[in-house]
Design a protein around this motif. Sequence first.
Motif, short mmCIF file in Angstrom:
data_model
loop_
_atom_site.label_atom_id
_atom_site.label_comp_id
_atom_site.label_asym_id
_atom_site.label_seq_id
_atom_site.Cartn_x
_atom_site.Cartn_y
_atom_site.Cartn_z
N ALA A 30 9.68 -9.78 -9.51
CA ALA A 30 10.45 -10.68 -8.64
C ALA A 30 9.55 -11.64 -7.87
N ILE A 31 8.41 -11.15 -7.43
CA ILE A 31 7.50 -11.96 -6.61
C ILE A 31 6.54 -12.76 -7.46
N GLY A 32 6.13 -12.18 -8.56
CA GLY A 32 5.15 -12.83 -9.43
C GLY A 32 3.82 -12.11 -9.37
N THR A 33 3.23 -11.90 -10.51
CA THR A 33 1.98 -11.14 -10.62
C THR A 33 0.86 -11.72 -9.76
N ARG A 34 0.79 -13.03 -9.68
CA ARG A 34 -0.29 -13.66 -8.91
C ARG A 34 -0.13 -13.48 -7.41
N SER A 35 1.07 -13.20 -6.95
CA SER A 35 1.34 -13.09 -5.52
C SER A 35 1.54 -11.65 -5.05
N PHE A 36 1.27 -10.68 -5.92
CA PHE A 36 1.56 -9.30 -5.58
C PHE A 36 0.38 -8.40 -5.91
N GLN A 37 0.05 -7.54 -4.97
CA GLN A 37 -1.01 -6.55 -5.19
C GLN A 37 -0.52 -5.21 -4.66
N HIS A 38 -0.69 -4.17 -5.47
CA HIS A 38 -0.26 -2.83 -5.06
C HIS A 38 -1.45 -1.89 -5.09
N GLU A 39 -1.61 -1.14 -4.03
CA GLU A 39 -2.67 -0.14 -3.93
C GLU A 39 -2.03 1.23 -3.78
N LEU A 40 -2.49 2.18 -4.56
CA LEU A 40 -2.05 3.57 -4.47
C LEU A 40 -3.20 4.37 -3.89
N LEU A 41 -2.99 4.92 -2.69
CA LEU A 41 -4.05 5.64 -2.01
C LEU A 41 -3.62 7.07 -1.69
N PRO A 42 -4.19 8.06 -2.40
CA PRO A 42 -3.89 9.45 -2.07
C PRO A 42 -4.67 9.87 -0.84
N VAL B 82 0.86 -1.18 0.00
CA VAL B 82 0.00 0.00 0.00
C VAL B 82 0.89 1.23 0.00
N THR B 83 0.71 2.08 -1.00
CA THR B 83 1.44 3.34 -1.07
C THR B 83 0.47 4.45 -0.70
N LEU B 84 0.71 5.07 0.45
CA LEU B 84 -0.07 6.23 0.86
C LEU B 84 0.65 7.48 0.38
N VAL B 85 0.03 8.20 -0.52
CA VAL B 85 0.61 9.44 -1.04
C VAL B 85 0.01 10.56 -0.20
N ASN B 86 0.79 10.99 0.79
CA ASN B 86 0.30 11.94 1.79
C ASN B 86 0.38 13.38 1.31
N LYS B 87 -0.21 14.26 2.08
CA LYS B 87 -0.24 15.71 1.87
C LYS B 87 -0.97 16.07 0.58
N GLN B 88 -2.04 15.33 0.29
CA GLN B 88 -2.84 15.59 -0.89
C GLN B 88 -3.37 17.03 -0.90
N ASP B 89 -3.54 17.61 0.28
CA ASP B 89 -4.01 19.00 0.36
C ASP B 89 -3.02 19.99 -0.24
N LEU B 90 -1.73 19.63 -0.29
CA LEU B 90 -0.72 20.51 -0.87
C LEU B 90 -0.56 20.31 -2.38
N TRP B 91 -0.82 19.11 -2.87
CA TRP B 91 -0.61 18.86 -4.29
C TRP B 91 -1.90 18.68 -5.07
N TRP B 92 -3.02 19.02 -4.47
CA TRP B 92 -4.35 18.84 -5.08
C TRP B 92 -4.42 19.47 -6.48
N HIS B 93 -3.84 20.65 -6.67
CA HIS B 93 -3.88 21.33 -7.97
C HIS B 93 -2.98 20.66 -9.01
N ASP B 94 -2.12 19.75 -8.59
CA ASP B 94 -1.16 19.11 -9.48
C ASP B 94 -1.34 17.59 -9.47
N GLN B 95 -2.59 17.16 -9.34
CA GLN B 95 -2.89 15.73 -9.21
C GLN B 95 -2.37 14.89 -10.36
N LYS B 96 -2.50 15.39 -11.58
CA LYS B 96 -2.09 14.61 -12.75
C LYS B 96 -0.59 14.31 -12.71
N ALA B 97 0.21 15.31 -12.37
CA ALA B 97 1.67 15.12 -12.31
C ALA B 97 2.04 14.16 -11.18
#
Length: 135
Positions: free
Chosen positions: A74-86, A39-54
Amino acid sequence: MSASQFADAYTKSRRAVEIELLQTVINGLSAVTMPIWMVTLVNKQDLWWHDQKAVRRHYEDGDYRDKVAELEKAIGTRSFQHELLPVSFAMTNLGSDDGDLFARTNAGYDLPTHLRYLQSMFARVHALLDGGRKR
């Protein structure tokens, strides 16, 4: 250096550190044989809200995604899940302890938006945890 120049330099510096740390995680996890959720938490969304696409391009198409793809391979597609959460855990301007203002919270990132993304992040993490429990 102006506040805008500082913000750009700071972002570049932090992204380099982020990639370096991600490589350390990849090195440690590449030999894992069990399924992994990242899980990737992309923090401080309040600061980059105007530049979301970049910001999204950086995480979904740039160096960060390349590193995540390296781990997935390296792990294999079936064994790996990635979540991007702003998300933003607090809505505050970016400044120094001395009161210097480097970046303002973006207009348009109001309390309802803030709460909606927080709720979405917690709901997704809860769903991942609930889905991974042994039945």
